[in-house]
Design a protein around this motif. Sequence first.
Motif: not given
Length: 746
Positions: A397-407
Amino acid sequence: MKAGRVRRTMLYSLTLPYLIVGMVVIIYFGYRCYAQIHFMNQKFEEEDQNVLSKAARELDYLIDDMNQLTLEIELNDRLMRPLNIGINRDGEDNYHIAMACRELQGIKKFNNLIEDVFVYYRKSNLFLRGIGIGDEYRIWNDYSENQVIPFDQWKGNLSIQDFFGTLISVGDAIYYIKTVPFNDEEENCNIIIKINEKRFSENINSFTVENEREIVIVDPSFEIIKTNYHLDESLLNDVQAFLTTSEEKKWTDTSKIKQSEEEYVITYIHEDEEKPYYVIVSKLSQVRKQQTYVLLMYVNGIVVLGILLLYGLHLMEKNYKDIRQVAERLMKASGKEMKKGDSELDYINLAINGMEEIIQNQEDMVVDHCVRRAIYGLIENGDKNYKQLLKNETIMCNGLNIIAIFENMAGRNNEVKEIKLNLFIIENVLKDVLDGQMKYRVIPLCDWEIVILSRETTEGETYDDIKKRLQNVRNYLKESLELDYAVSMSDEVLGIGQLSSAYRDAVRAIETARIVGDGHVISSRTLQDNTDLLDEMDTYEKRLENMIRSGQYEKAVGTMNTLLNQAFKETAVSPETGKIVILNLIKLVNRLKKEYGCAGRLNAMVILKHGGSVHEIRENLDIEIRQLCEYYTADESETRREQIKQYVSEHYSDINLNVAMIAEAFNLNATYLSRYFKEETGENLLSYVNRYRIEQAKKLLDTTDETVTVIASQTGFINIASLIRTFKKYEGITPGQYKEKQLLKS
């Protein structure tokens, strides 16, 4: 929950301030009503004073102008000489009277309200006017056409002696009379100034139209000089009686008169004893109506406010009951029990605590749902609605996020078992590769597995280190488990509210990863819109088109490979830019195939959706370019160039001949034809047409005696001006000068 067991703390805490505010508003409305009525009375009186002051000021200006006029007449020797002339006049007396008449004609009137000026010489009983002289009967006849007034009354009014000047009303006319010089003998005269009745009435009425007041002007002897048309006779008499019987004459005063069920307010101004009274009569019913309207408006407002206050109390009680019912349902669902003496707030808190216990048991399901909503942009940072639900996910909620997509490049059938298996595999591989360095959560979404990587700060591993770990995950799935995945990752974002932005970046990157298909993790951070590449695209396309038309297959394929390598290998472009590059290549191939009449056009939608990676699309385009190069040879280019020149020589006299007409004749695009001709000949096609026309015009000038106008029409120019301008551009001289030059040579 029984009503007797619960203290209504919340209900009373809301009701008491509500009632206090309602009473304060009602009192305020009452005060505003009183203040408004008082203000209207005050404004009514101020308006009367303002109107009177304006009228008095305007009339004082008029009297000052008339005094200035009488002073000018009194100081004029020629106008004063007839004072000693008697009734019996000789020739010299008549001469002096004629000179006085001439002087009177040149007297300036000073004010547009002054209609006429004439002098009454008392000793000679003579009236002198600017238009001539005449006895008293003639003057009376001139000014009595529209008046019913006896001669004796008229003469008596105009022959009075007043050494200070006075306004008098004679019938419907108003005069200003002043006796000069200042003596009681017969050797004096009355300077009589007639005021324009129409203009004077308009001036008086202009002060009263807006407020609908009646103005009365009364002389110091309480005789009425002028009033406007609104005032009736009985009310006029009451006004006169009020001024006559007033014991103490003040500068200004106000009184009330009641007549025929109507009440009037009389206000007057009397600046000094020698000046008139200025009186204004106003109907009290006017202001009374306005005050009644204001009073009714405020009373209605207070009544409506009281009704709304009572209705608000009713709604408050009703809503309070609804809140109690909701709280009872929550308590029943949570299995909690009330304690005796608790208030409504305690009751609601217990219900909420029970619901939190239920939510905590289903936390994983709720968190997954919240993450999906955040990805779709439905949650913002600090959203209180989700703060409690995500209380155990503070880092995400408050930190650093990275989204990775696996297809999965092999696709999936979306069966529940397969989805759960894929999630299980990816979670376990991530657990081994990340080794506790970051928190992660894996959720299924569409045809993808979405991985949210979270950490508190940027300390520790860099962004490139995280990318390498994801590459290791992808390699392990490919090599050990034979699962071919395309993987993309977004840039780092702060807080759950920015997950939607990260998701969009990862989606753009996964499209590029799918197109490139080289097994590398594509980062949105390295994607570029690359507008420079799009600008260079035109250069590459022109070069590719020229090589295809010249049949240079190897060079054409090399140019295409250079463009694709620059787009997908040297620089990780955005999927939008990559699609534009591929679509432009397909468009170029289809245009050339249409131009040469080749069958089998490429379907861009099918190629982008099912064409595979860039390598496979490159192979398909390679085949099409080879076929196109076989259609085009150097001999064919030479033949077409000569055909174009032949067409120009046959149609140069047509004024409609232009690039578009030639392109249509050869079934070519006008832009392509112009570019092709310049590349083949080094000269612009339109310039070639104009130069050819000038050569033909020179031949006609050399061999015929036709005029320049005829030659212009024969060589395709729209008019003679166009021929002369173009001839001078190419030859440096006009057609006429050219013909003279040729004649001199011969």
